[in-house]
Design a protein around this motif. Structure first.
Motif, PDB file in Angstrom:
ATOM      1  N   TRP A  15       0.842  -1.207   0.000  1.00  0.00           N
ATOM      2  CA  TRP A  15       0.000   0.000   0.000  1.00  0.00           C
ATOM      3  C   TRP A  15       0.875   1.255   0.000  1.00  0.00           C
ATOM      4  O   TRP A  15       0.667   2.186  -0.774  1.00  0.00           O
ATOM      5  N   LEU A  16       1.885   1.269   0.862  1.00  0.00           N
ATOM      6  CA  LEU A  16       2.792   2.419   0.947  1.00  0.00           C
ATOM      7  C   LEU A  16       3.520   2.610  -0.384  1.00  0.00           C
ATOM      8  O   LEU A  16       3.628   3.727  -0.884  1.00  0.00           O
ATOM      9  N   TRP A  17       3.989   1.503  -0.973  1.00  0.00           N
ATOM     10  CA  TRP A  17       4.672   1.568  -2.265  1.00  0.00           C
ATOM     11  C   TRP A  17       3.777   2.200  -3.323  1.00  0.00           C
ATOM     12  O   TRP A  17       4.206   3.062  -4.095  1.00  0.00           O
ATOM     13  N   LEU A  18       2.523   1.790  -3.366  1.00  0.00           N
ATOM     14  CA  LEU A  18       1.599   2.332  -4.363  1.00  0.00           C
ATOM     15  C   LEU A  18       1.426   3.839  -4.201  1.00  0.00           C
ATOM     16  O   LEU A  18       1.441   4.590  -5.189  1.00  0.00           O
ATOM     17  N   PRO A 172      -3.348   4.476  -8.164  1.00  0.00           N
ATOM     18  CA  PRO A 172      -3.361   3.383  -9.137  1.00  0.00           C
ATOM     19  C   PRO A 172      -2.893   2.071  -8.485  1.00  0.00           C
ATOM     20  O   PRO A 172      -1.864   2.030  -7.815  1.00  0.00           O
ATOM     21  N   GLY A 173      -3.688   1.031  -8.672  1.00  0.00           N
ATOM     22  CA  GLY A 173      -3.363  -0.280  -8.122  1.00  0.00           C
ATOM     23  C   GLY A 173      -3.940  -0.539  -6.743  1.00  0.00           C
ATOM     24  O   GLY A 173      -3.929  -1.679  -6.268  1.00  0.00           O
ATOM     25  N   LEU A 174      -4.468   0.494  -6.073  1.00  0.00           N
ATOM     26  CA  LEU A 174      -4.966   0.316  -4.703  1.00  0.00           C
ATOM     27  C   LEU A 174      -6.194  -0.585  -4.653  1.00  0.00           C
ATOM     28  O   LEU A 174      -6.273  -1.482  -3.810  1.00  0.00           O
ATOM     29  N   ILE A 175      -7.141  -0.388  -5.550  1.00  0.00           N
ATOM     30  CA  ILE A 175      -8.355  -1.205  -5.515  1.00  0.00           C
ATOM     31  C   ILE A 175      -7.994  -2.682  -5.797  1.00  0.00           C
ATOM     32  O   ILE A 175      -8.485  -3.581  -5.110  1.00  0.00           O
ATOM     33  N   GLU A 176      -7.111  -2.910  -6.760  1.00  0.00           N
ATOM     34  CA  GLU A 176      -6.669  -4.276  -7.042  1.00  0.00           C
ATOM     35  C   GLU A 176      -5.975  -4.879  -5.818  1.00  0.00           C
ATOM     36  O   GLU A 176      -6.180  -6.054  -5.488  1.00  0.00           O
TER      37      GLU A 176
END
Length: 180
Positions: A15-18, A172-176
């Motif tokens: 999550w932090l990376w995203l 971007p990518g959080l919901i996935e």
């Protein structure tokens, strides 16, 4: 002007990376400070083990702190070399950790808030970028919280999210990531 993200987390979770990656994309790049053992961040910007205060001079630094008494304005970026954002994953209720972990380390820096609503790291980066480009905070729409329906299970994110052209800007990518 450089975006500096002072990492305040012990590990680089997905999550932090995203959020970090998205913040760097918003600004074109970022400098990640206090980022020991987080080599993956090199994909998104410059990585430094030392804290932000080792590279930022107070006169040329703007720190975003939710507890700052003054709101961010476009003219606050005049003469600014570094914009510092805390790399702190939030709690539902803000705890004032930015002041303790960041603002207090660079006395004399310009310190501003981006409104009353707590934003994710990349959301704060986006608001700062928009204000640096000339928008006033009141011209930036912020959705208060976000509900994500994952096949009947609703996850509520209690943070503010920027709305651009009628669409909520989500990492971007959080919901996935959340669906996994």
């Amino acid at each position: 002007m450089e975006l500096v993200i002072e990492n305040c987390e012990e590990e680089l979770s997905e999550w932090l990376w995203l959020e970090y990656r998205h913040a760097a994309e918003i600004w074109g790049r970022a400098i990640f400070t206090n980022a020991r053992g987080m080599e993956r961040l090199q994909e998104a910007g410059e990585v430094r083990e030392e804290g932000f205060e080792s590279i930022c001079n107070p006169e040329g630094t703007l720190v975003l702190d939710p507890k700052a008494p003054l709101r961010l304005r476009p003219q606050d970026f005049d003469g600014i070399e570094y914009v510092v954002i805390g790399g702190i994953l939030g709690y539902a209720e803000a705890r004032g950790r930015t002041k303790e972990m960041i603002t207090s380390k660079l006395p004399g820096a310009k310190v501003r808030n981006v409104g009353a609503t707590q934003l994710p790291i990349d959301g704060a980066a986006l608001v700062a970028r928009l204000v640096a480009m000339g928008l006033e905070l009141d011209e930036i729409e912020i959705a208060d919280g976000l509900e994500i329906d994952l096949d009947g299970e609703v996850i509520t994110l209690p943070y503010g999210y920027v709305v651009l052209e009628g669409k909520v800007v989500v990492t971007p990518g959080l919901i996935e990531y959340l669906t996994r």
